[in-house]
Structure formats: structure tokens, C-alpha cells
Design an enzyme around this catalytic site. Structure first.
Site, PDB file in Angstrom:
ATOM      1  N   CYS A  91     -10.818 -13.352  28.247  1.00 30.85           N
ATOM      2  CA  CYS A  91     -12.532 -13.624  28.195  1.00 30.85           C
ATOM      3  C   CYS A  91     -12.691 -14.870  27.282  1.00 30.85           C
ATOM      4  O   CYS A  91     -13.671 -15.078  27.407  1.00 30.85           O
ATOM      5  CB  CYS A  91     -13.144 -12.425  27.974  1.00 30.85           C
ATOM      6  SG  CYS A  91     -13.180 -12.024  26.238  1.00 30.85           S
TER       7      CYS A  91
ATOM      8  N   ALA B 251      12.459  10.959   2.872  1.00 34.18           N
ATOM      9  CA  ALA B 251      12.304  11.493   4.106  1.00 34.18           C
ATOM     10  C   ALA B 251      13.526  11.852   5.057  1.00 34.18           C
ATOM     11  O   ALA B 251      13.609  12.833   5.658  1.00 34.18           O
ATOM     12  CB  ALA B 251      11.157  11.010   4.717  1.00 34.18           C
TER      13      ALA B 251
ATOM     14  N   HIS C 231      -4.681   4.740  11.330  1.00 30.79           N
ATOM     15  CA  HIS C 231      -5.007   3.388  11.065  1.00 30.79           C
ATOM     16  C   HIS C 231      -4.743   2.434  12.198  1.00 30.79           C
ATOM     17  O   HIS C 231      -4.649   1.108  11.939  1.00 30.79           O
ATOM     18  CB  HIS C 231      -4.169   2.856   9.872  1.00 30.79           C
ATOM     19  CG  HIS C 231      -4.843   3.629   8.476  1.00 30.79           C
ATOM     20  ND1 HIS C 231      -3.989   3.815   7.505  1.00 30.79           N
ATOM     21  CD2 HIS C 231      -5.735   4.459   8.490  1.00 30.79           C
ATOM     22  CE1 HIS C 231      -4.637   4.493   6.550  1.00 30.79           C
ATOM     23  NE2 HIS C 231      -5.764   4.940   7.024  1.00 30.79           N
TER      24      HIS C 231
HETATM   25  C1  BV8 Z   1     -13.083   4.099   5.414  1.00 32.05           C
HETATM   26  C2  BV8 Z   1      -4.312  -1.382   7.231  1.00 32.05           C
HETATM   27  C3  BV8 Z   1     -15.456   4.029   5.798  1.00 32.05           C
HETATM   28  C4  BV8 Z   1      -3.412  -1.549   8.788  1.00 32.05           C
HETATM   29  C5  BV8 Z   1      -4.874   0.022   5.771  1.00 32.05           C
HETATM   30  C6  BV8 Z   1     -13.414   7.447   0.109  1.00 32.05           C
HETATM   31  C7  BV8 Z   1     -13.821   7.487   1.273  1.00 32.05           C
HETATM   32  C8  BV8 Z   1     -13.613   6.463   2.416  1.00 32.05           C
HETATM   33  C9  BV8 Z   1     -13.138   5.560   1.988  1.00 32.05           C
HETATM   34  C10 BV8 Z   1     -12.920   5.077   0.758  1.00 32.05           C
HETATM   35  C11 BV8 Z   1     -12.968   5.988  -0.337  1.00 32.05           C
HETATM   36  N1  BV8 Z   1     -12.545   5.634  -1.514  1.00 32.05           N
HETATM   37  C12 BV8 Z   1     -12.143   4.442  -1.300  1.00 32.05           C
HETATM   38  C13 BV8 Z   1     -12.332   3.885   0.023  1.00 32.05           C
HETATM   39  C14 BV8 Z   1     -12.336   2.685   0.514  1.00 32.05           C
HETATM   40  C15 BV8 Z   1     -10.899   2.497   0.929  1.00 32.05           C
HETATM   41  C16 BV8 Z   1      -9.632   3.037   0.217  1.00 32.05           C
HETATM   42  O1  BV8 Z   1      -9.275   4.237   0.507  1.00 32.05           O
HETATM   43  N2  BV8 Z   1      -9.386   2.339  -0.878  1.00 32.05           N
HETATM   44  C17 BV8 Z   1      -8.311   2.795  -1.664  1.00 32.05           C
HETATM   45  C18 BV8 Z   1      -7.290   1.680  -1.764  1.00 32.05           C
HETATM   46  C19 BV8 Z   1      -8.781   3.233  -2.968  1.00 32.05           C
HETATM   47  N3  BV8 Z   1     -10.825   3.114   2.443  1.00 32.05           N
HETATM   48  C20 BV8 Z   1     -11.301   2.391   3.454  1.00 32.05           C
HETATM   49  O2  BV8 Z   1     -11.741   1.257   3.670  1.00 32.05           O
HETATM   50  C21 BV8 Z   1     -10.857   3.336   4.834  1.00 32.05           C
HETATM   51  N4  BV8 Z   1     -12.334   3.021   5.563  1.00 32.05           N
HETATM   52  O3  BV8 Z   1     -13.174   4.989   5.018  1.00 32.05           O
HETATM   53  O4  BV8 Z   1     -14.479   3.286   6.038  1.00 32.05           O
HETATM   54  C22 BV8 Z   1     -16.023   3.578   4.491  1.00 32.05           C
HETATM   55  C23 BV8 Z   1     -15.524   2.451   3.955  1.00 32.05           C
HETATM   56  C24 BV8 Z   1     -15.765   1.608   2.724  1.00 32.05           C
HETATM   57  C25 BV8 Z   1     -16.342   2.824   1.787  1.00 32.05           C
HETATM   58  C26 BV8 Z   1     -16.779   4.258   2.136  1.00 32.05           C
HETATM   59  C27 BV8 Z   1     -16.411   4.544   3.555  1.00 32.05           C
HETATM   60  C28 BV8 Z   1     -10.044   2.450   5.553  1.00 32.05           C
HETATM   61  C29 BV8 Z   1      -8.647   2.592   5.200  1.00 32.05           C
HETATM   62  C30 BV8 Z   1      -7.663   2.101   6.017  1.00 32.05           C
HETATM   63  C31 BV8 Z   1      -7.012   0.715   5.288  1.00 32.05           C
HETATM   64  N5  BV8 Z   1      -6.058   0.090   6.147  1.00 32.05           N
HETATM   65  N6  BV8 Z   1      -3.869  -0.728   6.293  1.00 32.05           N
HETATM   66  C32 BV8 Z   1      -2.324  -2.170   8.068  1.00 32.05           C
HETATM   67  O5  BV8 Z   1      -2.182  -3.365   8.148  1.00 32.05           O
HETATM   68  O6  BV8 Z   1      -1.263  -1.453   7.762  1.00 32.05           O
HETATM   69  S1  BV8 Z   1      -4.096   1.041   4.327  1.00 32.05           S
HETATM   70  C33 BV8 Z   1      -2.497   0.706   4.201  1.00 32.05           C
HETATM   71  O7  BV8 Z   1      -2.293   1.790   3.136  1.00 32.05           O
HETATM   72  C34 BV8 Z   1      -1.846   1.141   5.494  1.00 32.05           C
HETATM   73  O8  BV8 Z   1      -2.083   1.470   6.520  1.00 32.05           O
HETATM   74  C35 BV8 Z   1      -0.990   2.492   4.773  1.00 32.05           C
HETATM   75  O9  BV8 Z   1      -0.685   3.322   5.752  1.00 32.05           O
HETATM   76  C36 BV8 Z   1      -1.950   2.932   3.748  1.00 32.05           C
HETATM   77  C37 BV8 Z   1      -1.482   4.093   2.848  1.00 32.05           C
HETATM   78  O10 BV8 Z   1      -0.248   3.359   2.116  1.00 32.05           O
HETATM   79  P1  BV8 Z   1       1.189   4.420   2.122  1.00 32.05           P
HETATM   80  O11 BV8 Z   1       1.256   4.799   3.691  1.00 32.05           O
HETATM   81  O12 BV8 Z   1       0.891   5.439   1.262  1.00 32.05           O
HETATM   82  O13 BV8 Z   1       2.116   3.502   1.718  1.00 32.05           O
HETATM   83  P2  BV8 Z   1       2.433   3.060   0.223  1.00 32.05           P
HETATM   84  O14 BV8 Z   1       3.467   1.912   0.254  1.00 32.05           O
HETATM   85  O15 BV8 Z   1       0.942   3.006  -0.544  1.00 32.05           O
HETATM   86  O16 BV8 Z   1       3.278   4.291  -0.230  1.00 32.05           O
HETATM   87  C38 BV8 Z   1       4.577   4.825   0.079  1.00 32.05           C
HETATM   88  C39 BV8 Z   1       4.971   5.941  -0.406  1.00 32.05           C
HETATM   89  O17 BV8 Z   1       6.162   6.570   0.302  1.00 32.05           O
HETATM   90  C40 BV8 Z   1       5.399   6.028  -1.943  1.00 32.05           C
HETATM   91  O18 BV8 Z   1       4.577   7.107  -2.554  1.00 32.05           O
HETATM   92  C41 BV8 Z   1       6.683   5.947  -2.093  1.00 32.05           C
HETATM   93  O19 BV8 Z   1       7.082   6.760  -3.315  1.00 32.05           O
HETATM   94  C42 BV8 Z   1       7.270   6.844  -0.803  1.00 32.05           C
HETATM   95  N7  BV8 Z   1       8.198   6.501  -0.387  1.00 32.05           N
HETATM   96  C43 BV8 Z   1       9.379   5.580  -0.575  1.00 32.05           C
HETATM   97  N8  BV8 Z   1      10.625   5.561   0.165  1.00 32.05           N
HETATM   98  C44 BV8 Z   1      10.582   6.829   0.679  1.00 32.05           C
HETATM   99  C45 BV8 Z   1       9.322   7.455   0.480  1.00 32.05           C
HETATM  100  N9  BV8 Z   1       9.011   8.683   0.699  1.00 32.05           N
HETATM  101  C46 BV8 Z   1       9.918   9.469   1.482  1.00 32.05           C
HETATM  102  N10 BV8 Z   1      11.006   8.847   1.649  1.00 32.05           N
HETATM  103  C47 BV8 Z   1      11.476   7.668   1.467  1.00 32.05           C
HETATM  104  N11 BV8 Z   1      12.602   7.043   1.842  1.00 32.05           N
HETATM  105 ZN    ZN Z   2     -11.931 -10.292  25.873  1.00 25.81          ZN
END
Ligand code: BV8
Ligand code: ZN
Length: 250
Positions: free
Chosen positions: A157, A238, A125
């Protein structure tokens, strides 16, 4: 061993597989940085709690109000700047040194895996430490200045600079995706650490590995949509479980 609990059995199964494997892929999410003090997205104190992803992490939001989006990213950069990698990041960097066929694919944009020494690394990402020009030159470059001189920052630019991260609705870098899926499809073991497994296509990596017979190990204090699919799901943090897994698998 008397009184072996299911946790011990799961932990032992994971270490046995890790010990024997020469091709390992790891997928991380915000949870791997939690113990460095980086807020996750969807947790109770999560970033998405104060903000709605749809309002900020999209190209439309940036188009509509680049300054608002930049205020969010600038505050994340300021909060991240003093933070250090934790023992989970270090364990993954050490694992890379021990396993010839190792690749780490991260969804995180915080740069902490690289700071911990990981080199076989794909930032699916992007990185909030890299800025990309949306004007003529289209250049992307590392810029760690905190605070930035102005919001939104400008390119030489004259174009606007954006965080070089992948927003919802934007495609991931094709090279990054093929490297990550290539590693997943040839891995003997996949470690899925600290991710809610909700965001695609990253969340499809463990399924792709499983389909080719990989052993999937989840490390997460909570259940996720992946937990049912994983061969073992280790309920824990982790920074505690990864060093222990590495030590036991040495
Ligand atoms: C795309 C921006 C083409 C940067 C982020 C199917 C195929 C393709 C796309 C899709 C699809 N279905 C839906 C889509 C659209 C969308 C999507 O997935 N939506 C979801 C919400 C349903 N995907 C996209 O748009 C992607 N683009 O595929 O392009 C396309 C487009 C549209 C339609 C079709 C195709 C782009 C995805 C990237 C989005 N950008 N962030 C930023 O500002 O950070 S996503 C955001 O969520 C972050 O990047 C983050 O990395 C990501 C995932 O979250 P997690 O890292 O899992 O974090 P979270 O808080 O959710 O969970 C933390 C976990 O840690 C928990 O489980 C917790 O229990 C655990 N935890 C807590 N403490 C600990 C721990 N584990 C271990 N130790 C600990 N101590
Ligand atoms: Zn530029």
C-alpha cells in the site's frame, strides 16, 4: 537421602509440585534461547551492550530513524534465521502435551517456542518474523525473508513496514495480557525461565500467580529480583534443568 543439598531439596520440591499440578504457566525470557545461540539483552555479551534499548526499541526511535532501527532488527533476523530451538524449548513443548491446563507466555520475539512445537503460547512482545504496516492498510503478516529486499521495507500500500514487536512505551496486546494473567491467576505452578524479571508488565505475572497461592519456580543461573519471591530458585541453565525437571516429574 544422605547429604541432600539445598539444591536437591529445591529440585525435589519443584518436581513434586510439577507432578501433582494440572494447571501450569511458564514465563520465558531471552535466557531460554541462550543455548540456541541467541544473545540475551542484558548479559555481558548482551544486545543492549552494543545498543541502548532507549535508542532503538522505541516508537520514537523508529519515527526518527526507521532505517537505523531496521538495521538492528535486520541483523537480529539474519543472526536468528539458522538457529534452532534447544532442549529447553523442546521440554516446554513436551510439558504442554502432558498438562491439560498449560500456557506458555514468552517475552521472546525469536519464534523458537513455536518452532519447537509449543501451541498454547502467548508472544507477549510480538515477533520479529512478523512485519506490520504503519501506513493505510495496517496489515501484519509473517515475512521470513533474509535479507529483506530493502530497509526500511515497504508495504504494497506504500506504507512503511515495522517489526511487529512491542517497543518500550507501547502497550502489549490486550488479549495476550488477559490470557497470560488469567493463566497466572489460576496456575498451581509457575515456571519463570531465563528472564531478568525487569520488564513490565511481563515481570508482574509471577507476583499475580503467587498472590493466588501458586508455587513459583525460577530457573536462572543468576539471582534476579524474582529470586526472593520464588518458592524455589534453581541456579542453572534452562537447556539442562528443564529436561531434568520434566523427567523427574513424569
Ligand atoms: C507497557 C522489544 C504501557 C522487542 C522489549 C510498569 C507497568 C507497565 C510498564 C512499565 C512499568 N514500569 C516500567 C514500565 C515501562 C517498561 C519497562 O518495563 N521498563 C523496564 C526496563 C523498567 N515497559 C514497557 O514499556 C512495556 N509497555 O507496559 O505499555 C505502559 C507504557 C509506559 C509506562 C506505563 C505503561 C513494553 C515492554 C516491552 C518492551 N520491549 N523488547 C525486542 O526487540 O526484543 S523488552 C526486552 O526485554 C525483550 O523483549 C526481552 O524479552 C525483555 C526482557 O528481557 P529478558 O528476556 O529477561 O532478557 P535479559 O537479557 O534481560 O535476561 C536474560 C536472563 O536469562 C538473565 O536473567 C540471565 O541470567 C538468564 N540466562 C542467561 N543464560 C541462561 C539464562 N537462563 C536460563 N538458562 C540460560 N542458559
Ligand atoms: Zn500497508
Amino acid at each position: 537421602m544422605t547429604g541432600v543439598t539445598s539444591i536437591d531439596r529445591a529440585f525435589q520440591a519443584a518436581t513434586a509440585r510439577l507432578k501433582a499440578a494440572t494447571r501450569i504457566m511458564a514465563l520465558t525470557g531471552a535466557g531460554v534461547s541462550a543455548e540456541s545461540g541467541v544473545p540475551t539483552f542484558r548479559g555481558p555479551e548482551g544486545l543492549w551492550r552494543q545498543f541502548r534499548a532507549e535508542d532503538l526499541a522505541t516508537p520514537e526511535a523508529f519515527e526518527r530513524d526507521p532505517r537505523l532501527v531496521w538495521e538492528w532488527y535486520a541483523s537480529r533476523r539474519e543472526r536468528l534465521a539458522p538457529l534452532l530451538p534447544n532442549r529447553a524449548h523442546a521440554a516446554l513443548a513436551a510439558l504442554e502435551g502432558r498438562v491439560p491446563g498449560f500456557l506458555l507466555a514468552t517475552q521472546n520475539v525469536d519464534g523458537l517456542h513455536a518452532a519447537a512445537g509449543s501451541r498454547a503460547l502467548v508472544e507477549l512482545h510480538g515477533s520479529l518474523w512478523r512485519l506490520r504496516c504503519v501506513g493505510e492498510c495496517g496489515q501484519a503478516r509473517e515475512d521470513r525473508r533474509v535479507p529483506l529486499p530493502e530497509l526500511p521495507p515497504r508495504c504494497a500500500c506504500g506504507g512503511l513496514l515495522r517489526p511487529d514487536v512491542v517497543w518500550f512505551g507501547e502497550s502489549l496486546d490486550a488479549g495476550a495480557v488477559s490470557r497470560a494473567f488469567g493463566a497466572a491467576e489460576s496456575a498451581e505452578v509457575v515456571l519463570v525461565i531465563g528472564t531478568s524479571s525487569l520488564v513490565f508488565p511481563a515481570a508482574a505475572l509471577p507476583q499475580a500467580a503467587r498472590a493466588r497461592g501458586a508455587f513459583v519456580v525460577e530457573v536462572n543461573p543468576e539471582k534476579t529480583p524474582l529470586s526472593a519471591l520464588a518458592d524455589v530458585s534453581l541456579r542453572g541453565r534452562a537447556a539442562e534443568l528443564l529436561p531434568a525437571l520434566l523427567e523427574a516429574a513424569a
